[in-house]
Design a protein around this motif. Structure first.
Motif, short mmCIF file in Angstrom:
data_model
loop_
_atom_site.label_atom_id
_atom_site.label_comp_id
_atom_site.label_asym_id
_atom_site.label_seq_id
_atom_site.Cartn_x
_atom_site.Cartn_y
_atom_site.Cartn_z
N SER A 50 0.84 -1.20 0.00
CA SER A 50 0.00 0.00 0.00
C SER A 50 0.87 1.25 0.00
O SER A 50 1.97 1.26 0.55
CB SER A 50 -0.91 0.01 1.24
OG SER A 50 -1.71 -1.16 1.29
N TYR A 65 0.94 5.41 0.93
CA TYR A 65 0.33 6.49 1.70
C TYR A 65 1.11 7.78 1.42
O TYR A 65 2.25 7.75 0.95
CB TYR A 65 0.41 6.22 3.21
CG TYR A 65 -0.14 4.89 3.68
CD1 TYR A 65 -1.29 4.84 4.44
CD2 TYR A 65 0.54 3.69 3.42
CE1 TYR A 65 -1.78 3.63 4.93
CE2 TYR A 65 0.06 2.49 3.89
CZ TYR A 65 -1.11 2.46 4.65
OH TYR A 65 -1.58 1.26 5.14
N LYS A 83 -2.19 8.18 7.25
CA LYS A 83 -2.77 6.97 7.81
C LYS A 83 -3.71 6.26 6.84
O LYS A 83 -4.00 5.08 7.03
CB LYS A 83 -3.53 7.33 9.09
CG LYS A 83 -2.63 7.86 10.21
CD LYS A 83 -3.44 8.13 11.46
CE LYS A 83 -2.53 8.63 12.59
NZ LYS A 83 -3.28 8.92 13.85
N PRO A 103 -4.45 4.76 3.16
CA PRO A 103 -3.76 4.37 1.92
C PRO A 103 -4.40 5.02 0.70
O PRO A 103 -5.62 5.23 0.64
CB PRO A 103 -3.89 2.85 1.88
CG PRO A 103 -5.11 2.55 2.68
CD PRO A 103 -5.15 3.60 3.76
N TYR A 108 6.38 9.58 0.07
CA TYR A 108 5.34 8.60 0.36
C TYR A 108 5.79 7.63 1.46
O TYR A 108 6.99 7.48 1.74
CB TYR A 108 4.98 7.81 -0.90
CG TYR A 108 4.46 8.67 -2.02
CD1 TYR A 108 3.11 9.01 -2.08
CD2 TYR A 108 5.32 9.17 -3.00
CE1 TYR A 108 2.62 9.82 -3.11
CE2 TYR A 108 4.85 9.97 -4.02
CZ TYR A 108 3.49 10.29 -4.08
OH TYR A 108 3.03 11.08 -5.08
#
Length: 849
Positions: free
Chosen positions: A53, A55, A60, A62, A84
């Motif tokens: 994933s 982010y 918090k 994704p 990221y």
């Protein structure tokens, strides 16, 4: 040359416009990708199907994610420059985060290298994750056969693969039908191929099975597809490795019946990808034996009885090659181009012993010698430009394609006792130009709108040059003494233009109901004219007509694993040059053919109710359908008696006609079940009716005027023997296929195979056998009317043994498959019963397989 110049200027202007456009104002900068490999820190083995994933750094929630492949590789595409956080999750491992991971406009791609996951201190005793693609998938608009997973097709050709696809059947001559209907359009990667124009059967046998990734069967196409092809569409997807880096595969097979080889090379770096595929095959000489008995009883004339025994030896060869270049300019613009080249042919040598009894006259016995050489080849060149917008799924695609194909057929027929000796130098050339635009707009989560326009322009020529033996040289005649026969030669030009526009709406009414509805409008203009010396009865012809094509599909989700789908589709089947050309083809004076310029296109309407469900590891798919076909086109044979080079010839002449209409009810079932883990059993059965309503002027000569049930079915079993050994068995059966004057042969066969993978599944070695306990298969055919009775029995060698091999190479990193481009998709033109598109001249002689 003028058309080629215009097309070249158009494509150059097209790509110049693309480059000039660049990144749209207000859009994002160049996007990149984040990739890497996930490894277990203890075992040093790849972690398959781990969730990855992405982010915002420090975030918090994704943004998106992917899963790793069977080698632990992953790739996150379309990443804007920035910082990221990357998260890695898998059962039995604590989630691992890497923060920050930074990309910049100067370096948009970031390779994280190896990411190690350490197993949790509290592990489950044993965790097994299975995420394997099924051999056969049922989707909302198609059935997909994943040929890569098939064992017994390895070392064969595409015809061998199609015999295992649900709803599809392939006869002894390689002619393909869907639900019993041969009016299909075969595409390669969603695009038409000029190779199919001359003979679909020969073109499919020219493509090695090792080039094919999957086969899609679309029985109820929506309005966005061309309306041509009453039985639907078969789309062959070739292998293109979606990997970053350099990779490739070498594969092939060596056997007692056929041999083939294939090489695939792939390069994928950043936004540029190149895929090259080259393959070929050839068969050892194969001899088929035919016994034919024929009684000709013309209404006014003398009854003639023909008794023939013939043996024909044929050998085939072919190559199929392609190259695809794809470049993502940025997240919004993509260009791609594909060039596909094919070449092949077959040589036939044969002889026949014939006895002819005409009335009370003495029996005439004579021998015939046949030699023929057929070559075919051509290319397809396509170019696509995709323009995406900020909204997901909002895009427009512009496509162009030029398909060129040619076929040459040279033959020599010589006979003793009678003199229909002749030779032929026949040539057909096909050029097809296509321009297309498709637009897609997701209006909301509940509604998607699609629209487009298309133009298809076909320019064809057919040049038959027939030479006859004026000296009566018999079976030892010298072809150099033959002279041109202008009355039986033919030079013809045929043009067809199709203009189309469509609109489609997809409604997602709830989590249970969805509707796909649309309409298409097509205008067709055709004309044909003879060239050179005028021949009596060969006059120019022209026609134009409009067709409105609605479509509707309603799907109801019954549960998490079951769906019910009701669909309606309308299709058109335009007769092509072979059906329309009024020229009498006397290349075989005993079995002549003639086109009919007054033919109307077939119009079919189909209603299909389909149920699909998953029960644990089992799949069940069941459908019932009704199909009405108007202006049904079939060849209609009658006895003829004519004088040819001083001898009286008694034979048949088949003329294509609109014989009436057909109402067909059908039902199909496909099931896949694993009664225990190593064994998977798949079965398919399709039953349908042939119930023609014959035109009054043909009714007296028709034999099949009732309702008849026909069936095609197969059973396939695959067993995992462990240690990377897999065994497979396959058996199929097709009943005889009816037409208004008789039956085409039934067909059955079985195949056994075993494969061993090694070198970490990079290499494999297999063994296949077809009909190991029976050398020949027999095919019986009948033709009947009140003036004609004919039966034939042909024995064809099918037994074979072969060894297959494959090897994959390359140091690659996984990448998700790119979104499939729509591109050109001409589902097009009625195919003749010999499998050909009939678009070119020359053709092949009867009996050559």
């Amino acid at each position: 040359m003028k058309r080629f110049y215009i097309l070249t200027v158009f494509i150059c202007y097209f790509f110049t416009g693309v480059k000039a456009q660049g990144i749209p104002t207000g859009g994002p900068a160049i996007v990149g990708r984040i990739s890497g490999t996930v490894i277990d820190s203890a075992t040093k083995k790849p972690v398959e199907y781990a969730s990855v994933s992405i982010y915002r750094s420090g975030g918090k929630a994704p943004i998106t994610g992917v899963v790793t492949d069977d080698k632990g590789n992953f790739k996150l595409d379309n990443v804007k420059a920035g910082s990221y956080k990357i998260g890695f999750t898998f059962i039995g491992y604590p989630t691992k985060f890497v923060d920050p991971v930074t990309t910049t406009p100067a370096k948009p791609d970031f390779n994280m290298g190896t990411v190690y996951l350490t197993a949790s201190a509290k592990l489950l005793n044993e965790v097994e994750v299975t995420a394997e693609r099924s051999t056969i998938e049922n989707r909302i608009d198609k059935i997909v056969f994943n040929a890569e997973k098939d064992v017994t097709s390895a070392g064969g050709n595409v015809s061998d693969i199609l015999r295992k696809v649900p709803l599809v059947s392939v006869d002894m001559d390689g002619n393909v039908s869907v639900r019993g209907d041969q009016n299909i359009r075969v595409l390669i990667n969603g695009k038409p191929s000029g190779a199919m124009a001359a003979s679909v059967a020969d073109a499919l046998r020219a493509i090695p099975a090792d080039q094919v990734k999957s086969v899609e069967v679309i029985t109820s196409p929506s309005a966005k597809y061309d309306a041509e092809g009453s039985a639907g569409i078969i789309n062959i997807i070739t292998k293109q490795k979606n990997m970053s880096g350099v990779s490739g595969t070498i594969s092939g097979g060596i056997g007692t019946r056929q041999n083939n080889g294939n090489a695939n090379f792939n390069y994928n770096k950043n936004r540029l990808s190149l895929s090259i595929n080259a393959g070929g095959n050839f068969t050892w000489p194969q001899t088929s034996i035919t016994d034919l008995f024929q009684t000709l009883s013309p209404v006014s004339g003398t009854t003639t009885v023909n008794d023939n025994h013939s043996e024909n030896t044929i050998k085939r060869y072919s190559t199929s090659n392609s190259a695809t270049l794809n470049y993502d300019i940025n997240n919004y613009n993509n260009i791609s181009s594909t060039f596909r080249f094919n070449q092949g042919g077959f040589d036939l040598d044969g002889w026949s012993d014939n006895e002819q009894k005409r009335g009370i006259e003495p029996t005439v016995a004579y021998r015939g010698l046949t030699t023929s050489k057929t070559t075919f080849g051509g290319f397809d060149w396509s170019a696509d430009y995709t323009r995406k917008f900020k909204k997901e799924g909002h895009e427009v695609i512009f496509s162009g394609q030029w398909s060129h194909s040619k076929i040459n057929n040279d033959f020599l027929y010589r006979y003793s006792a009678i003199n229909p000796n002749q030779s032929g130098l026949n040539k057909g050339i096909n050029n097809e130009y296509t321009a297309q635009a498709d637009y897609t707009l997701p209006v909301s989560k509940l509604l998607k709108f699609e629209a487009g326009g298309k133009g298809i322009f076909r320019r064809l020529s057919s040049d038959y040059n027939i030479y006859t033996d004026k000296l009566g040289g018999g079976i030892d005649a010298n072809p150099a003494d033959f002279t041109l026969d202008p009355l039986n030669s033919n030079d013809y030009e045929y043009n067809q233009s199709v203009y189309a526009g469509y609109g489609v709406l997809t409604f997602t009414l709830s989590d249970k109901y969805s509707i796909l509805t649309g309409a298409r409008y097509e205008h067709t203009a055709i004309n044909g004219k003879p060239l050179g010396t005028p021949v009596p009865g060969l006059d120019p012809f022209s026609a134009d007509y409009n067709t409105f094509i609605p479509s509707l599909t309603v799907q109801r989700k019954l549960s998490a694993t079951s769906t019910l789908k009701l669909s309606y589709s309308k299709r058109i089947q335009r007769p092509s040059l072979q059906f329309l050309n009024p020229y009498i083809n006397r290349s075989n004076v005993f079995a002549q053919t003639q086109g009919n310029p007054e033919l109307q296109p077939e119009i079919s309407q189909t209603v299909d109710l389909n149920f699909n469900t998953f029960i644990k590891s089992s799949v069940i798919n069941f459908s019932v359908y009704y199909k009405h076909t108007g202006n049904l086109i079939e060849g209609f044979a009658n006895p003829i008696t004519e004088v040819f080079e001083g001898d009286t010839i008694n034979g048949t002449r088949s003329i294509y006609q609109n014989i009436g209409e057909n109402n067909s009810w059908g039902s199909s079932f496909f099931g896949s079940v694993s009664p225990f883990k190593p064994l998977t059993i798949r079965a398919n059965i399709n039953a349908y009716t042939y119930s023609p309503r014959i035109s009054q002027n043909l009714f007296d000569d028709a034999v099949n005027t009732g309702t008849y049930v026909m069936v095609n079915a197969f059973l396939n079993a695959q067993y995992d023997l462990g240690k990377n050994f897999v065994a497979e068995a396959f058996v199929m059966y097709n009943t005889a296929r009816r037409n208004i004057q008789g039956t085409n042969p039934a067909f059955s066969m079985y195949v056994l195979g075993v494969k061993k993978q090694f070198m970490n599944k990079r290499a494999s070695l297999g063994f296949n056998t077809v009909q190991p306990f029976k050398e020949h298969l027999s095919f019986n055919q009948t033709v009947s009317s009140k003036t004609l009775q004919q039966t034939s029995k042909t024995r064809v060698p099918f037994r074979s043994f072969g060894i297959t091999f494959s090897y994959s190479f390359g140091n690659v990193k996984f990448s998700n498959p790119q979104q499939k481009k729509k591109g050109i998709n001409n589902d097009d033109l009625k195919q003749d019963e010999g499998g050909g598109g009939g678009m070119g001249g020359g053709g092949t002689r009867g009996g050559s397989r």
